[in-house]
Design a protein around this motif. Sequence first.
Motif, mmCIF file in Angstrom:
data_model
loop_
_atom_site.group_PDB
_atom_site.id
_atom_site.type_symbol
_atom_site.label_atom_id
_atom_site.label_comp_id
_atom_site.label_asym_id
_atom_site.label_seq_id
_atom_site.Cartn_x
_atom_site.Cartn_y
_atom_site.Cartn_z
ATOM 1 N N TYR A 1 -46.936 57.353 -53.901
ATOM 2 C CA TYR A 1 -47.787 57.481 -55.514
ATOM 3 C C TYR A 1 -48.168 56.958 -56.527
ATOM 4 C CZ TYR A 1 -50.874 60.915 -53.321
ATOM 5 O OH TYR A 1 -51.553 61.058 -51.195
ATOM 6 N N SER B 1 -51.290 57.425 -61.497
ATOM 7 C CA SER B 1 -52.214 58.755 -60.513
ATOM 8 C C SER B 1 -52.232 59.986 -61.306
ATOM 9 C CB SER B 1 -51.588 58.894 -59.356
ATOM 10 O OG SER B 1 -51.546 57.794 -58.411
ATOM 11 N N LYS C 1 -56.051 59.017 -57.791
ATOM 12 C CA LYS C 1 -55.159 58.584 -56.632
ATOM 13 C C LYS C 1 -55.500 57.401 -56.228
ATOM 14 C CE LYS C 1 -55.403 63.622 -54.378
ATOM 15 N NZ LYS C 1 -55.544 64.567 -53.451
ATOM 16 N N PHE D 1 -52.193 54.670 -53.684
ATOM 17 C CA PHE D 1 -51.341 55.147 -52.912
ATOM 18 C C PHE D 1 -51.678 53.904 -52.016
ATOM 19 C CE2 PHE D 1 -55.163 57.240 -51.739
ATOM 20 C CZ PHE D 1 -55.715 56.641 -50.651
#
Length: 85
Positions: free
Chosen positions: A9, A13, A26, A28
Amino acid sequence: MIEDREIEYSALSGPVTQAGVTVIVKIFRFLGTDDPWTLEVVDHEGGSTVWDETFPTERSAYEAFRNALAEEGIGSFLEPAETRH
């Protein structure tokens, strides 16, 4: 068969609040790769907005979120339960 892979991540985030509404951003990709970054925004009820496109940098993913937030407002991430950008 592909084994379960760990997710990395971005430090970008986290929660973002606007007009009293909080969503979780998020950003990622798979850990240890040079894969592009994926952008997802999750609302307070677990509804998910995922961008169809991927991003070369975590910063470009975050900028896409900020642009959508500025243009459409935080309410655009609240419904329907699953949305794709």
